[in-house]
Design a protein around this motif. Structure first.
Motif, short mmCIF file in Angstrom:
data_model
loop_
_atom_site.label_atom_id
_atom_site.label_comp_id
_atom_site.label_asym_id
_atom_site.label_seq_id
_atom_site.Cartn_x
_atom_site.Cartn_y
_atom_site.Cartn_z
N ARG A 165 -12.78 5.68 0.24
CA ARG A 165 -11.51 6.01 0.89
C ARG A 165 -10.85 7.25 0.28
N SER A 166 -11.40 7.74 -0.82
CA SER A 166 -10.77 8.89 -1.48
C SER A 166 -11.71 10.09 -1.57
N SER A 210 -8.42 2.05 -8.38
CA SER A 210 -8.13 2.60 -7.05
C SER A 210 -8.67 4.01 -6.88
N ASN A 211 -9.32 4.54 -7.92
CA ASN A 211 -9.85 5.91 -7.91
C ASN A 211 -8.74 6.93 -7.64
N LYS A 223 -4.85 2.32 -11.59
CA LYS A 223 -5.09 3.71 -11.19
C LYS A 223 -6.59 4.01 -11.19
N ARG A 278 1.11 3.88 -3.15
CA ARG A 278 0.69 5.27 -2.91
C ARG A 278 1.81 6.26 -3.20
N CYS A 307 -12.71 2.10 -2.79
CA CYS A 307 -11.73 3.13 -3.10
C CYS A 307 -12.37 4.51 -3.22
N LEU A 322 -5.99 -2.15 -0.79
CA LEU A 322 -7.00 -1.16 -1.12
C LEU A 322 -8.26 -1.29 -0.27
N LEU A 355 -6.03 6.50 -5.85
CA LEU A 355 -5.23 6.28 -4.64
C LEU A 355 -3.84 5.79 -5.02
N TYR A 356 -3.77 5.01 -6.09
CA TYR A 356 -2.51 4.51 -6.62
C TYR A 356 -2.25 5.16 -7.98
N ASP A 401 0.83 -1.20 0.00
CA ASP A 401 0.00 0.00 0.00
C ASP A 401 0.87 1.25 0.00
#
Length: 330
Positions: free
Chosen positions: A304-305, A261-262, A258, A43, A301, A167, A264-265, A39
């Motif tokens: 979380r974003s 993960s929206n 990408k 990130r 995701c 994630l 996040l990555y 993670d």
């Protein structure tokens, strides 16, 4: 989102591989530590090395060695498997035929893809239909590469289970409709030594491969030892070297992850410049979603974003074809 990283982390994934199919893998403390490291790497850099990956080092080296032997062949011999659009963009391309953002790259390559049967995906799959073109020489080239592809596919699947946990999803998040029949790409790439290209001195462009991101989920890079050529761009625009480390693969995440993960990555920009006096080989394996899979941000995701979807749905096969048809002069 990528940060101002100055180096690329090394992750020992052996404990993850030992538990990859355990229904309780997420509760295992050793797995949890690896998930935490994955993670952080995804990130902060979008790149990481893996060791303890389980693919025999003898095979990893032999894949590079036999690739060297192919590129050492006379040009006319290599042209027997010349890439064409009619061949589904599979086969050999000479130096300068691969294009990155309009600029020819100073490398030669063999491109291979998971084979698509005629009509398998209708119009979506038609441009990529065909069989891989394997050279008759060196001997056992096809057999060695198919063994390597099989092992890299399994390894990538297991690493992706760790990334799914990182994630906040389930271990099988990237299987089933998203990646249960994962597509793959194998690029065998040869970078001429500094100041030569096809026997000519001082090439117009010294970039072995221009700055780009990868298309899919996860890339495994098997690069020649003792030659530092791969560079990764951090948030400040600095190019950070990813030197070869024996017993490891360099891994990086692609555009599809990408999206999933929206954001996040990050699928981080990278390039190759071979300034050494030695010809360099790199074998890049790209683990992709199902060819016809529609990629969109995972709900976990999005939550979380910040709750907003940052990316529209993207069909992997469409994304691949759009890249392939603008990347090559065939």
């Amino acid at each position: 989102m990528a940060t101002d990283f100055k180096s690329i982390p090394i992750i020992d994934i052996a404990p993850l591989l030992a538990k990859w199919d355990d229904p309780k893998m997420a509760q295992d403390p050793c797995v949890s530590e690896i998930v935490k490291q994955l993670d952080q790497a995804c990130r902060e850099a979008g790149f990481f090395y893996v060791k303890g990956h389980g693919i025999p080092e003898t095979l990893v080296k032999e894949v590079r060695n036999i690739t060297h032997k192919f590129f050492d062949l006379p040009y006319e011999e290599k042209l027997k498997i010349k890439m064409t659009a009619a061949a589904g963009y599979r086969g050999y391309q000479r130096i300068g035929e691969n294009i990155t953002k309009g600029v020819p790259d100073m490398h030669e390559a063999i491109d291979c893809y998971k084979e698509l049967k005629q009509g398998m995906y209708g119009a979506l799959g038609k441009p990529m239909e065909g069989c891989n073109q394997w050279p008759d020489s060196p001997q056992n080239f096809k057999e060695l590469m198919e063994e390597y592809i099989s092992l890299c596919t399994e390894l990538s699947r297991k690493i992706m289970r760790g990334i799914a946990l990182a994630l906040g999803g389930l271990p099988g998040e990237f299987e089933g409709e998203r990646g249960g029949d994962a597509f793959w790409v194998l690029r065998l790439i040869g970078y001429p030594e500094a100041s030569t290209a096809n026997g000519k001195c001082t090439p117009e462009n010294d970039i072995g491969c221009g700055a780009h991101t990868d298309y899919g989920l996860l890339t495994l890079v098997n690069q020649d030892e003792d030659i530092i050529a791969l560079q990764v761009r951090n948030q400040s625009g600095e190019w950070i070297s990813a030197p070869p480390i024996p017993g490891t693969f360099v891994c990086n995440i692609g555009d599809m992850l990408k999206i999933l993960s929206n954001g996040l990555y990050e699928s981080t920009l990278h390039r190759v410049i071979n300034n050494s006096p030695t010809y360099r080989v790199c074998v890049a394996f790209f683990y992709e979603p199902n060819y016809d899979a529609a990629m969109e941000p995972l709900e976990v995701c999005v939550r979380r974003s910040g709750g907003t979807r940052k990316f529209e749905k993207a069909v992997y096969g469409e994304h691949l074809v759009s890249k392939v048809q603008t990347n090559f002069v065939v």
